[in-house]
Design a protein around this motif. Structure first.
Motif, PDB file in Angstrom:
ATOM      1  N   GLY A 207      67.330  46.207  53.454  1.00 16.07           N
ATOM      2  CA  GLY A 207      67.160  47.060  54.622  1.00 16.07           C
ATOM      3  C   GLY A 207      66.580  48.428  54.341  1.00 16.07           C
ATOM      4  N   GLN A 208      66.097  48.644  53.123  1.00 17.66           N
ATOM      5  CA  GLN A 208      65.516  49.930  52.740  1.00 17.66           C
ATOM      6  C   GLN A 208      64.021  49.776  52.467  1.00 17.66           C
ATOM      7  N   PRO A 209      63.249  50.855  52.584  1.00 15.89           N
ATOM      8  CA  PRO A 209      61.861  50.800  52.121  1.00 15.89           C
ATOM      9  C   PRO A 209      61.833  50.448  50.627  1.00 15.89           C
ATOM     10  N   VAL A 210      60.832  49.689  50.223  1.00 18.14           N
ATOM     11  CA  VAL A 210      60.713  49.264  48.824  1.00 18.14           C
ATOM     12  C   VAL A 210      59.417  49.794  48.238  1.00 18.14           C
ATOM     13  N   LEU A 211      59.523  50.367  47.040  1.00 18.03           N
ATOM     14  CA  LEU A 211      58.360  50.830  46.282  1.00 18.03           C
ATOM     15  C   LEU A 211      58.091  49.853  45.152  1.00 18.03           C
ATOM     16  N   ILE A 212      56.837  49.464  45.006  1.00  8.23           N
ATOM     17  CA  ILE A 212      56.423  48.571  43.926  1.00  8.23           C
ATOM     18  C   ILE A 212      55.414  49.305  43.041  1.00  8.23           C
ATOM     19  N   GLY A 213      55.724  49.406  41.757  1.00  9.64           N
ATOM     20  CA  GLY A 213      54.835  50.076  40.808  1.00  9.64           C
ATOM     21  C   GLY A 213      54.532  49.171  39.625  1.00  9.64           C
ATOM     22  N   ILE A 214      53.388  48.486  39.681  1.00  9.85           N
ATOM     23  CA  ILE A 214      53.013  47.556  38.609  1.00  9.85           C
ATOM     24  C   ILE A 214      51.705  47.963  37.949  1.00  9.85           C
ATOM     25  N   SER A 215      50.985  48.879  38.551  1.00  6.84           N
ATOM     26  CA  SER A 215      49.625  49.237  38.156  1.00  6.84           C
ATOM     27  C   SER A 215      49.443  49.369  36.641  1.00  6.84           C
ATOM     28  N   ARG A 216      48.536  48.542  36.103  1.00  7.44           N
ATOM     29  CA  ARG A 216      48.104  48.577  34.695  1.00  7.44           C
ATOM     30  C   ARG A 216      49.211  48.263  33.688  1.00  7.44           C
ATOM     31  N   LYS A 217      50.357  47.794  34.128  1.00  3.66           N
ATOM     32  CA  LYS A 217      51.488  47.634  33.220  1.00  3.66           C
ATOM     33  C   LYS A 217      51.330  46.424  32.307  1.00  3.66           C
ATOM     34  N   SER A 218      52.169  46.385  31.261  1.00  2.32           N
ATOM     35  CA  SER A 218      52.044  45.357  30.228  1.00  2.32           C
ATOM     36  C   SER A 218      52.306  43.962  30.770  1.00  2.32           C
ATOM     37  N   MET A 219      53.058  43.829  31.863  1.00  3.22           N
ATOM     38  CA  MET A 219      53.278  42.511  32.445  1.00  3.22           C
ATOM     39  C   MET A 219      51.957  41.886  32.898  1.00  3.22           C
ATOM     40  N   LEU A 220      50.980  42.725  33.244  1.00  7.54           N
ATOM     41  CA  LEU A 220      49.657  42.240  33.618  1.00  7.54           C
ATOM     42  C   LEU A 220      48.861  41.853  32.378  1.00  7.54           C
ATOM     43  N   GLY A 221      48.943  42.676  31.364  1.00  4.05           N
ATOM     44  CA  GLY A 221      48.257  42.363  30.107  1.00  4.05           C
ATOM     45  C   GLY A 221      48.788  41.099  29.459  1.00  4.05           C
ATOM     46  N   ALA A 222      50.076  40.824  29.675  1.00  2.70           N
ATOM     47  CA  ALA A 222      50.683  39.650  29.057  1.00  2.70           C
ATOM     48  C   ALA A 222      50.085  38.351  29.593  1.00  2.70           C
ATOM     49  N   VAL A 223      49.649  38.348  30.859  1.00  2.00           N
ATOM     50  CA  VAL A 223      49.107  37.109  31.430  1.00  2.00           C
ATOM     51  C   VAL A 223      47.576  37.095  31.468  1.00  2.00           C
ATOM     52  N   THR A 224      46.943  38.275  31.373  1.00  2.00           N
ATOM     53  CA  THR A 224      45.471  38.316  31.381  1.00  2.00           C
ATOM     54  C   THR A 224      44.884  38.507  29.994  1.00  2.00           C
ATOM     55  N   ASP A 225      45.728  38.943  29.052  1.00  2.00           N
ATOM     56  CA  ASP A 225      45.268  39.252  27.696  1.00  2.00           C
ATOM     57  C   ASP A 225      44.213  40.348  27.716  1.00  2.00           C
ATOM     58  N   LYS A 226      44.385  41.308  28.621  1.00  6.46           N
ATOM     59  CA  LYS A 226      43.460  42.435  28.732  1.00  6.46           C
ATOM     60  C   LYS A 226      44.177  43.735  28.362  1.00  6.46           C
ATOM     61  N   ARG A 231      42.666  46.404  33.289  1.00  7.87           N
ATOM     62  CA  ARG A 231      43.645  45.745  34.156  1.00  7.87           C
ATOM     63  C   ARG A 231      43.463  46.103  35.635  1.00  7.87           C
ATOM     64  N   LEU A 232      42.255  46.481  36.020  1.00  7.28           N
ATOM     65  CA  LEU A 232      42.014  46.817  37.419  1.00  7.28           C
ATOM     66  C   LEU A 232      42.227  45.604  38.327  1.00  7.28           C
ATOM     67  N   ALA A 233      41.584  44.494  38.009  1.00  5.61           N
ATOM     68  CA  ALA A 233      41.676  43.309  38.872  1.00  5.61           C
ATOM     69  C   ALA A 233      43.119  42.824  38.991  1.00  5.61           C
ATOM     70  N   SER A 234      43.815  42.765  37.875  1.00  3.57           N
ATOM     71  CA  SER A 234      45.197  42.279  37.920  1.00  3.57           C
ATOM     72  C   SER A 234      46.111  43.270  38.638  1.00  3.57           C
ATOM     73  N   SER A 235      45.821  44.558  38.507  1.00  6.08           N
ATOM     74  CA  SER A 235      46.609  45.568  39.230  1.00  6.08           C
ATOM     75  C   SER A 235      46.428  45.430  40.736  1.00  6.08           C
ATOM     76  N   VAL A 236      45.179  45.236  41.164  1.00  5.06           N
ATOM     77  CA  VAL A 236      44.909  45.067  42.594  1.00  5.06           C
ATOM     78  C   VAL A 236      45.541  43.766  43.097  1.00  5.06           C
ATOM     79  N   ALA A 237      45.515  42.724  42.273  1.00  7.82           N
ATOM     80  CA  ALA A 237      46.163  41.465  42.662  1.00  7.82           C
ATOM     81  C   ALA A 237      47.656  41.674  42.877  1.00  7.82           C
ATOM     82  N   ALA A 238      48.300  42.376  41.956  1.00  8.82           N
ATOM     83  CA  ALA A 238      49.734  42.626  42.080  1.00  8.82           C
ATOM     84  C   ALA A 238      50.039  43.467  43.318  1.00  8.82           C
ATOM     85  N   ALA A 239      49.207  44.481  43.570  1.00  7.39           N
ATOM     86  CA  ALA A 239      49.394  45.314  44.756  1.00  7.39           C
ATOM     87  C   ALA A 239      49.256  44.500  46.032  1.00  7.39           C
TER      88      ALA A 239
END
Length: 272
Positions: A207-226, A231-239
Motif C-alpha cells: 500500500g505504499q509507493p515503491v521505488l525501484i533502483g536497478i540502473s547499471r547494477k551488477s545484476m544486469l551485468g550478470a545476465v548480459t555479460d556486459k 548496461r544501457l539496454a538492460s537498465s532500460v529493460a529493467a525500468a
C-alpha cells in the motif's frame, strides 16, 4: 518545497546525481560543483521528475565519508539546483545532520539506504514533513555482498520495510509520504535481485509507493555479460519491467532513454 508522493499518478523518473569520487558507475564524473550542476540541469531538461543527490557511495566495499565531507559535497549543489529549477530534489543520505541541512538548503525528500535507523533521523523527517524512501539493506555497504542469505528474500524484505514504516508512523511521519525500496544489490545475490523484481506487485500490495533502483547494477551485468558502461539496454529493460508492474519511482542514470521507455509503458496502459 511542496513535493508529495500522493500526487504521483504514473511512474516518475528519478535521475541519479552522485557527487562522489567512487560510485560504481559514475564516480568522479560529478565531483566538481560545475559538473554536478550541469548534469542535474541536463537530466531535468531530459525529463527527470526528481533529482536524487548523493555525497557518499554505497557500492559494495565503499568507504565511509565524514559528515563534514558529505555536507561539503551536496549542500552547494542542492542550493544551485534549487536556484535554477523547482524540480523536486531527493537527498540520498543516512546521516541525520546531512538530512537536516539538506532540507534547509532546498531538498524536497530524503532517500535513505539505512531506512532512517540513525539516531534522530525519523525526528528530522517528521519535523520537516517531507517524503522519505526507506530501503532494505542486509548488512553494511563494506560487507553486504560477501554472503547474503535469506530464509525467504521477499518475505524478509517486506517484513523489514513494514517494521520501518511503522517506526516512521510512530515517530510522526505521514504514512502516505513513505516510499519503500527493496534495495537491489544491497546484500542480495543475483537470484535474490531477480526474485525481488518479479515480486514488485507484492511490494506494491503493502500500500505504499515503491521505488525501484536497478540502473547499471551488477545484476544486469550478470545476465548480459556486459561491463557497467554497456548496461544501457538492460537498465532500460529493467525500468520498463518495474514501471509495467506499477512502481512509482524509477531511479536511473540514463534519464533520456528511460523517459522514452516509460512513455511507451504509459501509452500501453492508457490504451488498453
Amino acid at each position: 518545497m511542496g513535493f508529495s508522493l500522493t500526487t504521483i499518478t504514473s511512474p516518475q523518473v528519478m535521475g541519479i546525481l552522485n557527487v562522489t569520487p567512487d560510485s560504481f558507475s559514475d564516480g568522479g564524473v560529478n565531483l566538481t560543483y560545475d559538473n554536478a550542476v550541469e548534469s542535474a540541469l541536463r537530466m531535468i531538461e531530459q525529463g527527470a521528475h526528481i533529482i536524487d543527490i548523493g555525497g557518499e557511495s554505497t557500492r559494495p566495499g565503499a568507504q565511509a565519508v565524514s559528515e563534514s565531507e558529505e555536507l561539503d559535497r551536496v549542500i552547494p549543489v542542492i542550493e544551485a539546483i534549487r536556484a535554477r529549477s523547482d524540480v523536486p530534489i531527493s537527498l540520498d543520505t543516512s546521516k541525520t545532520q546531512v538530512m537536516r541541512e539538506g532540507l534547509v538548503a532546498g531538498a524536497s525528500m530524503i532517500n535513505d539506504v539505512n531506512a532512517l535507523r540513525a539516531d534522530g533521523a525519523i525526528a528530522v523527517v517528521a519535523e520537516y514533513q517531507v517524503p522519505v524512501c526507506l530501503m532494505h539493506m542486509q548488512g553494511q555497504p563494506r560487507t553486504m555482498q560477501q554472503n547474503p542469505t535469506y530464509v525467504d528474500v521477499v518475505a524478509d524484505v517486506k517484513a523489514f520495510l513494514q517494521e520501518r514504516l511503522q517506526a516512521c508512523v510512530n515517530g510522526g511521519i505521514n504514512s502516505a509520504e513513505v516510499a519503500l525500496d527493496p534495495g537491489f544489490g544491497f546484500g542480495k545475490s543475483v537470484a535474490h535481485n531477480y526474485t525481488l523484481l518479479n515480486a514488485t506487485p507484492e511490494l506494491l500490495a503493502l500500500g505504499q509507493p515503491v521505488l525501484i533502483g536497478i540502473s547499471r547494477k551488477s545484476m544486469l551485468g550478470a545476465v548480459t555479460d556486459k561491463p557497467v558502461e554497456q548496461r544501457l539496454a538492460s537498465s532500460v529493460a529493467a525500468a520498463t519491467i518495474a514501471a509495467n508492474f506499477g512502481a512509482h519511482l524509477i531511479r536511473v542514470h540514463d534519464v533520456d532513454e528511460t523517459v522514452d521507455a516509460l512513455k511507451v509503458v504509459a501509452a500501453t496502459k492508457n490504451y488498453q
